[in-house]
Scaffold this motif. Structure first.
Motif, PDB file in Angstrom:
ATOM      1  N   ALA A  57       0.830  -1.205   0.000  1.00  0.00           N
ATOM      2  CA  ALA A  57       0.000   0.000   0.000  1.00  0.00           C
ATOM      3  C   ALA A  57       0.867   1.260   0.000  1.00  0.00           C
ATOM      4  CB  ALA A  57      -0.929  -0.012   1.217  1.00  0.00           C
ATOM      5  N   TRP A  58       1.943   1.215   0.778  1.00  0.00           N
ATOM      6  CA  TRP A  58       2.852   2.371   0.838  1.00  0.00           C
ATOM      7  C   TRP A  58       3.527   2.596  -0.509  1.00  0.00           C
ATOM      8  CZ3 TRP A  58       8.348   2.338   0.634  1.00  0.00           C
ATOM      9  CH2 TRP A  58       8.961   3.553   0.920  1.00  0.00           C
ATOM     10  N   ALA A  59       3.890   1.483  -1.190  1.00  0.00           N
ATOM     11  CA  ALA A  59       4.540   1.604  -2.487  1.00  0.00           C
ATOM     12  C   ALA A  59       3.601   2.205  -3.529  1.00  0.00           C
ATOM     13  CB  ALA A  59       5.031   0.240  -2.963  1.00  0.00           C
ATOM     14  N   ARG A  60       2.276   1.996  -3.332  1.00  0.00           N
ATOM     15  CA  ARG A  60       1.318   2.563  -4.280  1.00  0.00           C
ATOM     16  C   ARG A  60       0.968   4.013  -3.940  1.00  0.00           C
ATOM     17  NH1 ARG A  60      -1.110  -2.649  -3.657  1.00  0.00           N
ATOM     18  NH2 ARG A  60      -2.568  -1.756  -2.135  1.00  0.00           N
ATOM     19  N   GLY A  61       1.657   4.563  -2.939  1.00  0.00           N
ATOM     20  CA  GLY A  61       1.446   5.970  -2.583  1.00  0.00           C
ATOM     21  C   GLY A  61       0.461   6.165  -1.464  1.00  0.00           C
ATOM     22  N   GLY A  62       0.230   5.149  -0.682  1.00  0.00           N
ATOM     23  CA  GLY A  62      -0.710   5.259   0.416  1.00  0.00           C
ATOM     24  C   GLY A  62      -0.145   6.078   1.565  1.00  0.00           C
ATOM     25  N   ASP A  63      -1.023   6.360   2.533  1.00  0.00           N
ATOM     26  CA  ASP A  63      -0.601   7.139   3.692  1.00  0.00           C
ATOM     27  C   ASP A  63       0.080   6.227   4.707  1.00  0.00           C
ATOM     28  OD1 ASP A  63      -1.713   9.343   2.537  1.00  0.00           O
ATOM     29  OD2 ASP A  63      -3.692   9.015   3.516  1.00  0.00           O
ATOM     30  N   GLY A  64       0.850   6.817   5.603  1.00  0.00           N
ATOM     31  CA  GLY A  64       1.476   6.085   6.691  1.00  0.00           C
ATOM     32  C   GLY A  64       2.828   5.526   6.326  1.00  0.00           C
ATOM     33  N   ASP A  65       3.571   5.271   7.363  1.00  0.00           N
ATOM     34  CA  ASP A  65       4.917   4.696   7.193  1.00  0.00           C
ATOM     35  C   ASP A  65       4.893   3.274   7.759  1.00  0.00           C
ATOM     36  OD1 ASP A  65       7.538   4.052   6.955  1.00  0.00           O
ATOM     37  OD2 ASP A  65       8.282   5.548   8.396  1.00  0.00           O
ATOM     38  N   PRO A  66       4.992   2.266   6.874  1.00  0.00           N
ATOM     39  CA  PRO A  66       4.943   0.875   7.381  1.00  0.00           C
ATOM     40  C   PRO A  66       6.112   0.547   8.296  1.00  0.00           C
ATOM     41  CG  PRO A  66       5.623   0.923   5.077  1.00  0.00           C
ATOM     42  CD  PRO A  66       5.181   2.328   5.411  1.00  0.00           C
ATOM     43  N   GLY A  67       7.172   1.331   8.197  1.00  0.00           N
ATOM     44  CA  GLY A  67       8.319   1.063   9.055  1.00  0.00           C
ATOM     45  C   GLY A  67       8.006   1.263  10.525  1.00  0.00           C
ATOM     46  N   GLU A  68       6.996   2.092  10.828  1.00  0.00           N
ATOM     47  CA  GLU A  68       6.634   2.312  12.234  1.00  0.00           C
ATOM     48  C   GLU A  68       6.074   1.038  12.877  1.00  0.00           C
ATOM     49  OE1 GLU A  68       3.894   5.501  12.245  1.00  0.00           O
ATOM     50  OE2 GLU A  68       5.364   7.041  11.661  1.00  0.00           O
ATOM     51  N   ASP A  69       5.394   0.239  12.064  1.00  0.00           N
ATOM     52  CA  ASP A  69       4.814  -1.007  12.603  1.00  0.00           C
ATOM     53  C   ASP A  69       5.868  -2.070  12.909  1.00  0.00           C
ATOM     54  OD1 ASP A  69       2.275   0.042  12.423  1.00  0.00           O
ATOM     55  OD2 ASP A  69       1.970  -0.701  10.381  1.00  0.00           O
ATOM     56  N   LEU A  70       7.077  -1.899  12.325  1.00  0.00           N
ATOM     57  CA  LEU A  70       8.127  -2.891  12.580  1.00  0.00           C
ATOM     58  C   LEU A  70       8.513  -2.930  14.051  1.00  0.00           C
ATOM     59  CD1 LEU A  70      10.468  -2.317   9.494  1.00  0.00           C
ATOM     60  CD2 LEU A  70       8.761  -4.111   9.819  1.00  0.00           C
ATOM     61  N   VAL A  71       8.257  -1.858  14.766  1.00  0.00           N
ATOM     62  CA  VAL A  71       8.612  -1.789  16.194  1.00  0.00           C
ATOM     63  C   VAL A  71       7.909  -2.888  16.978  1.00  0.00           C
ATOM     64  CG1 VAL A  71       8.540  -0.343  18.262  1.00  0.00           C
ATOM     65  CG2 VAL A  71       9.061   0.678  16.044  1.00  0.00           C
ATOM     66  N   TRP A  72       6.654  -3.179  16.599  1.00  0.00           N
ATOM     67  CA  TRP A  72       5.948  -4.247  17.316  1.00  0.00           C
ATOM     68  C   TRP A  72       5.870  -5.549  16.512  1.00  0.00           C
ATOM     69  CZ3 TRP A  72       1.667  -6.423  15.070  1.00  0.00           C
ATOM     70  CH2 TRP A  72       1.043  -5.711  14.041  1.00  0.00           C
ATOM     71  N   GLN A  73       6.009  -5.452  15.178  1.00  0.00           N
ATOM     72  CA  GLN A  73       5.885  -6.647  14.348  1.00  0.00           C
ATOM     73  C   GLN A  73       7.089  -7.583  14.501  1.00  0.00           C
ATOM     74  OE1 GLN A  73       5.260  -4.755  10.567  1.00  0.00           O
ATOM     75  NE2 GLN A  73       3.033  -5.061  10.628  1.00  0.00           N
ATOM     76  N   VAL A  74       8.300  -7.027  14.470  1.00  0.00           N
ATOM     77  CA  VAL A  74       9.503  -7.853  14.600  1.00  0.00           C
ATOM     78  C   VAL A  74       9.566  -8.542  15.970  1.00  0.00           C
ATOM     79  CG1 VAL A  74      12.018  -7.832  14.658  1.00  0.00           C
ATOM     80  CG2 VAL A  74      10.801  -6.557  12.882  1.00  0.00           C
ATOM     81  N   PRO A  75       9.368  -7.813  17.090  1.00  0.00           N
ATOM     82  CA  PRO A  75       9.335  -8.510  18.391  1.00  0.00           C
ATOM     83  C   PRO A  75       8.256  -9.590  18.461  1.00  0.00           C
ATOM     84  CG  PRO A  75       9.578  -6.154  18.715  1.00  0.00           C
ATOM     85  CD  PRO A  75       9.280  -6.350  17.264  1.00  0.00           C
ATOM     86  N   LEU A  76       7.102  -9.320  17.797  1.00  0.00           N
ATOM     87  CA  LEU A  76       6.032 -10.326  17.816  1.00  0.00           C
ATOM     88  C   LEU A  76       6.470 -11.602  17.098  1.00  0.00           C
ATOM     89  CD1 LEU A  76       3.156 -11.075  18.529  1.00  0.00           C
ATOM     90  CD2 LEU A  76       2.384  -9.984  16.403  1.00  0.00           C
TER      91      LEU A  76
END
Length: 584
Positions: A57-76
């Motif tokens: 979605a981000w690559a298609r020009g969507g809003d938000g930074d998916p990198g912010e979710d890595l903070v909880w996704q990687v530990p999960l």
């Protein structure tokens, strides 16, 4: 054909369910741990799917930074992997304990059932068959239950959870997984219709080979004396060839099975990837859904292959378990009748006919009544049926026709333990366990004192035996360190009979290893110590017949003469002729 049959697949499955039922709590715990571990592992593909969707979605020009979710996704993901590892370890540990407990149950019950079998059936089974079942089959079951079955069960439950998870994400992609079911079902039905017969043939061939080797080793002196070395080698070679042929059959069967199963294990990955790509391109599925299902199917490949690799051992284990259950199914009947020690006719045979081959009877219409306290001698030519008659009287063999009463009770209704307390058969074939002399003697009387052991040895002419051994009665015998001579082994066995104090004693060449003078002395000692008890002796030395109360002449499976020594001499029949020849 083996005297120990084989259980059917249905009986084997029922017995396995019975074993698992004994340890239901641990089995449930193991199942819960495996399911929980699989669920924990599925968090990774879900998170990765969500990450893929966010980055797309981000690559298609969507809003938000998916990198912010890595903070909880990687530990999960890390927590998911660690949780799955811990739960998998716990499941394997408990499954290993459960498997060992089941193996212990199988071993113990198999030994109990084997020892409870009628002696005649154990003898008919043969050395190779018994060795094969007690060693090869038990070992096969152990390997299957401890290693292969846990691997198969864990893989099966894990794959089932993964498939359910895939359906939950996308029923359409989940249905695509089922494309692997038809080839698996078809090939497995084809396989199991043939596997039981082929793998049983392998086990039977192994038993034959074991028997060939064991018999050659046991009779090595006879083989050398008769010059049968080449004959025995050829016999063993034929057994090896039969085993190789059976194993080649099993290899050809596996060669057709495993390629189909390997292909079927990877097929769901291919179908979900292709179908998921098409549906995602058409907008019917999200990238997250397709990625999650494809990753789940990829995770299912490893446990699927583990199931495939363990399948052969599971099959072999089920065949071996069926062979063990075959023994379990033949347990001797638990009779309730008790023989009476004060019965006037202590052993009674009426119209007894018996044959190892039903078409060739060894005994025919034998009638004999043995009085309490009587000494009876059986004489006759070799092969006349004396030993068989002795085994009938001891309750070892059951007649094909006719009736046998022991202590006033029908022999078939007497429990094995009660029968062995009442009547004992002593032959020339004895065994010493690798234990102390005292322990070997106390097999006949567990509560006997040391003085009673020495007294029994003295009666059989072995009173000095404890003094010749380094630690006396506590010396270990039966092994290489303090191996006794054949004559001493026979004396120990006779001492066991004295200690057991049965009401009826049947002696079949029980003093064959002793010199004539020693045998005569021992028989006189036995007569003194066993006064009032009933003794049946197969008399190869006619002085035994001379001293007996009655003599039965056995010829061609029938009792042709019966009476005292003097009566038979006066009758001038077969016994009189035998007596004259014995005296030259």
């Amino acid at each position: 054909m083996s005297a120990l049959p084989i259980a059917t697949p249905a009986e084997t499955r029922a017995y396995l369910r019975h074993l698992i039922g004994r340890h239901r709590a641990r089995f449930i715990l193991v199942t819960v741990l495996i399911v929980t571990a699989a669920l924990a592992g599925m968090a990774t593909p879900y998170v990765v799917g969500a990450m893929t969707d966010a980055f797309a979605a981000w690559a298609r020009g969507g809003d938000g930074d998916p990198g912010e979710d890595l903070v909880w996704q990687v530990p999960l993901i890390l927590v998911s992997v660690l949780t799955q590892a811990v739960l998998t370890w716990a499941s394997y540990r408990n499954l290993a304990v459960l498997s060992e407990q089941i193996v212990a149950d199988v071993r113990e019950e198999f030994m109990e059932r084997t020892l409870a079998l009628p002696p005649a059936q154990v003898e008919a089974a043969g050395t190779g068959e018994l060795l094969s079942r007690t060693s090869l089959d038990v070992g096969q079951v152990q390997h299957s239950l401890v290693q292969a079955a846990p691997q198969f069960f864990t893989g099966f439950v894990t794959v089932a959870v993964y498939v359910a998870g895939a359906f939950w994400v996308s029923p359409v992609l989940g249905a695509a997984i089922l494309v692997a079911v038809p080839p698996i079902v078809i090939v497995m039905r084809w396989y199991f219709r043939r596997a039981f017969r082929i793998f049983h043939a392998v086990q039977a061939a192994r038993a034959d080979l074991t028997s060939a080797v064991a018999e050659t080793i046991d009779g090595v002196k006879t083989v050398e004396a008769l010059g049968w070395q080449r004959r025995r080698v050829a016999h063993t070679d034929r057994a090896i060839d039969r085993l190789l042929d059976a194993q080649f059959d099993s290899m050809r069967l596996r060669g057709k099975l495993f390629p189909v199963l390997d292909f079927s294990a990877f097929l769901p990955c291919l179908t979900t990837l292709l179908l998921g790509g098409i549906l995602t391109a058409n907008g019917q599925l999200t990238i997250a859904q397709t990625t999650t299902v494809v990753l789940i199917m990829q995770m299912a490949v490893a446990p699927s292959i583990e199931m495939i690799l363990s399948l052969e051992w599971v099959q072999n284990g089920s065949i071996s378990l069926a062979r063990l259950i075959g023994v379990r199914g033949e347990r001797a009947a638990a009779g309730t009748a008790e023989p009476e020690r004060d019965a006037d006719e202590i052993v009674e045979l009426k119209g007894v006919t018996f044959g190892y081959d039903p078409e060739k009877p060894v005994l025919s219409d034998v009638d004999l009544a043995l009085r309490r306290g009587e000494r009876l001698a059986l004489v006759g030519p070799t092969g006349a049926g004396k030993s068989t008659l002795a085994r009938i009287m001891a309750g070892i063999h059951r007649p094909d026709r006719g009736a046998v009463r022991i202590g006033g009770a029908e022999a078939e209704g007497i429990g094995e333990a009660a029968l062995r307390r009442f009547v004992i058969l002593a032959t020339q074939e004895y065994h010493l366990f690798n234990d102390t002399l005292a322990s070997n003697l106390r097999l006949g009387a567990p509560g006997a004192s040391d003085d009673q052991l020495r007294e029994a040895l003295a009666v059989v002419g072995a009173g000095g035996l404890p003094g010749r051994l380094a630690e006396g009665l506590d010396t270990k015998v039966g092994g290489r360190d303090h191996a006794l001579t054949p004559a001493e082994v026979q004396q120990v066995a006779l001492a066991r009979v004295i200690l057991a104090a049965p009401e009826v004693i049947v002696l079949d060449e029980a003093t064959s290893m002793l010199s004539p003078n020693a045998a005569s002395d021992i028989e006189q000692g036995l007569n003194r110590i066993l006064k009032g008890r009933t003794v049946v002796s197969i008399a190869h030395r006619l002085n035994t017949a001379h001293d007996a109360d009655r003599v039965a002449v056995v010829e061609r499976g029938r009792i042709t003469e019966l009476g005292s020594h003097d009566e038979l001499i006066a009758a001038g029949g077969s016994y009189a002729a035998l007596w004259r020849r014995w005296h030259g």
